[in-house]
Design a protein around this motif. Structure first.
Motif, PDB file in Angstrom:
ATOM      1  N   TYR A  36     -18.985   9.754  48.646  1.00  0.00           N
ATOM      2  CA  TYR A  36     -19.097   8.640  49.019  1.00  0.00           C
ATOM      3  C   TYR A  36     -18.963   7.724  47.991  1.00  0.00           C
ATOM      4  N   ARG A  37     -18.106   6.596  48.256  1.00  0.00           N
ATOM      5  CA  ARG A  37     -18.033   5.419  47.245  1.00  0.00           C
ATOM      6  C   ARG A  37     -18.856   4.269  47.501  1.00  0.00           C
ATOM      7  N   PRO A  38     -19.435   3.533  46.627  1.00  0.00           N
ATOM      8  CA  PRO A  38     -20.367   2.352  46.661  1.00  0.00           C
ATOM      9  C   PRO A  38     -19.369   1.030  46.824  1.00  0.00           C
ATOM     10  N   HIS A  39     -19.906   0.262  47.833  1.00  0.00           N
ATOM     11  CA  HIS A  39     -19.101  -0.896  48.089  1.00  0.00           C
ATOM     12  C   HIS A  39     -20.203  -1.938  48.235  1.00  0.00           C
ATOM     13  N   ARG A  40     -20.067  -2.989  47.357  1.00  0.00           N
ATOM     14  CA  ARG A  40     -21.082  -4.148  47.604  1.00  0.00           C
ATOM     15  C   ARG A  40     -20.936  -4.923  48.437  1.00  0.00           C
ATOM     16  N   TYR A  41     -21.898  -5.172  49.291  1.00  0.00           N
ATOM     17  CA  TYR A  41     -21.995  -6.169  50.408  1.00  0.00           C
ATOM     18  C   TYR A  41     -22.713  -7.343  50.126  1.00  0.00           C
ATOM     19  N   ASP A  42     -22.272  -8.602  50.281  1.00  0.00           N
ATOM     20  CA  ASP A  42     -22.966  -9.535  49.906  1.00  0.00           C
ATOM     21  C   ASP A  42     -22.160 -10.804  51.171  1.00  0.00           C
ATOM     22  N   VAL A  55     -23.184  -0.450  50.207  1.00  0.00           N
ATOM     23  CA  VAL A  55     -22.774   0.418  51.483  1.00  0.00           C
ATOM     24  C   VAL A  55     -21.952   1.554  51.035  1.00  0.00           C
ATOM     25  N   TRP A  56     -22.402   2.971  51.311  1.00  0.00           N
ATOM     26  CA  TRP A  56     -21.657   3.979  50.864  1.00  0.00           C
ATOM     27  C   TRP A  56     -20.645   4.286  52.014  1.00  0.00           C
ATOM     28  N   LEU A  57     -19.334   4.528  51.466  1.00  0.00           N
ATOM     29  CA  LEU A  57     -18.368   4.917  52.534  1.00  0.00           C
ATOM     30  C   LEU A  57     -17.378   6.136  52.048  1.00  0.00           C
ATOM     31  N   HIS A  58     -16.908   6.949  52.708  1.00  0.00           N
ATOM     32  CA  HIS A  58     -16.190   8.003  52.162  1.00  0.00           C
ATOM     33  C   HIS A  58     -14.817   7.883  52.575  1.00  0.00           C
ATOM     34  N   PRO A  59     -13.874   8.293  51.592  1.00  0.00           N
ATOM     35  CA  PRO A  59     -12.574   7.848  51.673  1.00  0.00           C
ATOM     36  C   PRO A  59     -11.881   8.814  52.729  1.00  0.00           C
ATOM     37  N   ASP A  60     -12.490   9.949  53.082  1.00  0.00           N
ATOM     38  CA  ASP A  60     -11.837  10.799  54.281  1.00  0.00           C
ATOM     39  C   ASP A  60     -12.090  10.165  55.607  1.00  0.00           C
ATOM     40  N   HIS A  61     -13.168   9.500  55.757  1.00  0.00           N
ATOM     41  CA  HIS A  61     -13.501   8.781  57.008  1.00  0.00           C
ATOM     42  C   HIS A  61     -12.544   8.039  57.760  1.00  0.00           C
ATOM     43  N   GLY A  62     -11.706   7.290  56.998  1.00  0.00           N
ATOM     44  CA  GLY A  62     -10.623   6.603  57.417  1.00  0.00           C
ATOM     45  C   GLY A  62      -9.609   7.570  58.359  1.00  0.00           C
ATOM     46  N   ARG A  91     -12.039  -1.187  54.474  1.00  0.00           N
ATOM     47  CA  ARG A  91     -12.359  -0.496  53.442  1.00  0.00           C
ATOM     48  C   ARG A  91     -12.063   0.767  53.827  1.00  0.00           C
ATOM     49  N   LEU A  92     -11.916   1.415  54.869  1.00  0.00           N
ATOM     50  CA  LEU A  92     -11.321   2.571  55.274  1.00  0.00           C
ATOM     51  C   LEU A  92     -10.140   2.658  55.805  1.00  0.00           C
ATOM     52  N   GLY A  93      -9.344   1.674  55.482  1.00  0.00           N
ATOM     53  CA  GLY A  93      -8.035   1.497  55.955  1.00  0.00           C
ATOM     54  C   GLY A  93      -7.572   1.724  57.476  1.00  0.00           C
ATOM     55  N   LEU A  94      -8.825   1.037  58.359  1.00  0.00           N
ATOM     56  CA  LEU A  94      -8.812   1.008  59.747  1.00  0.00           C
ATOM     57  C   LEU A  94      -8.032  -0.182  60.333  1.00  0.00           C
ATOM     58  N   PRO A  95      -7.754  -0.166  61.376  1.00  0.00           N
ATOM     59  CA  PRO A  95      -7.419  -1.218  62.128  1.00  0.00           C
ATOM     60  C   PRO A  95      -8.320  -1.836  62.849  1.00  0.00           C
ATOM     61  N   THR A  96      -8.190  -3.134  63.444  1.00  0.00           N
ATOM     62  CA  THR A  96      -9.407  -3.875  64.046  1.00  0.00           C
ATOM     63  C   THR A  96      -9.670  -3.130  65.319  1.00  0.00           C
TER      64      THR A  96
END
Length: 178
Positions: A36-42, A55-62, A91-96
Motif C-alpha cells: 500500500y502507498r500513503p496518500h496525505r488527506y487534508d 490514507v493507504w491505497l494499493h495500486p492493484d485495487h484500481g 488516486r486509484l485511476g477509477l472513474p466517478t
C-alpha cells in the motif's frame, strides 16, 4: 396470439465498496509491507469538518475494481460518501461512480447501518457488498433478500490486510453464477 414485447432483462448487478478497512487497511505498518502507498488527506470529512491524515491505497485495487465494473455497477457505500468518488477514485485511476449517502458505518442492534440505505437504493437488483464490518443479523437479512429474488452476497474483507485478490475473485465467481 404471441406478444411482440421483448423479454424482461435481469437488472444488472451492483458491487458496493467500502473504503476504510477495505481499500484503506487498519494498520499502516502492515499496509506498507503489503505494498500500500500513503496518500496525505487534508480536507473536509463527510460532515464538512477539516481533517488531516494518511490514507493507504494499493495500486492493484484500481485495476481489480475496474475488472469488477466490467460485470456489475460499482457504487461507493462508505462514510466517505461523495469524497470516495472525488478523492479516492482518482488516486486509484477509477472513474466517478455513484455513492450511497450514508451517515453511519457501524453495527447497531446486529445490523450494519449502511445496509438499509444500500438495500433501498439497490431495490431488487443483485448486490455484492465488500465491507470489513457486518453485524450478526446481516447474513440472515441478506439470505431473506436472496430468497425473495434479489441475490445478495455480503463478503467480509479483513481490515488488517484490506482488499485482496481472493476477495475480488470471490465476487467475480458469484457474479458469474447469476
Amino acid at each position: 396470439m404471441t406478444s411482440t414485447r421483448p423479454l424482461a432483462q435481469p437488472a444488472s448487478p451492483i458491487v458496493a465498496i467500502d473504503v476504510d478497512g477495505v481499500l484503506n487497511p487498519a494498520d499502516p505498518a502492515h499496509a506498507d509491507t503489503l505494498g500500500y502507498r500513503p496518500h496525505r488527506y487534508d480536507g473536509p470529512d463527510p460532515d464538512g469538518r477539516r481533517v488531516t491524515g494518511t490514507v493507504w491505497l494499493h495500486p492493484d485495487h484500481g485495476p481489480w475494481l475496474r475488472e469488477l465494473a466490467e460485470h456489475a455497477q460499482p457504487v461507493w457505500c462508505t462514510r466517505w460518501n461523495h469524497l470516495a468518488a472525488a478523492w479516492i477514485a482518482p488516486r486509484l485511476g477509477l472513474p466517478t461512480w455513484p455513492h450511497i449517502p450514508t451517515h453511519a458505518g457501524s453495527v447497531r442492534f446486529g445490523h450494519q447501518s449502511k445496509l438499509a440505505d444500500l438495500y433501498a437504493w439497490a431495490a431488487r437488483r443483485p448486490l455484492a457488498v465488500l465491507d470489513d464490518e457486518f453485524g450478526g443479523k446481516d447474513p440472515t437479512a441478506a439470505g431473506q433478500r436472496t430468497a425473495s429474488g434479489a441475490p445478495t452476497l455480503l463478503h467480509p474483507v479483513d481490515p488488517y490486510d484490506g482488499l485482496r485478490r481472493a476477495d475480488v475473485d470471490t465476487v467475480l465467481t458469484w457474479l458469474g453464477q447469476l
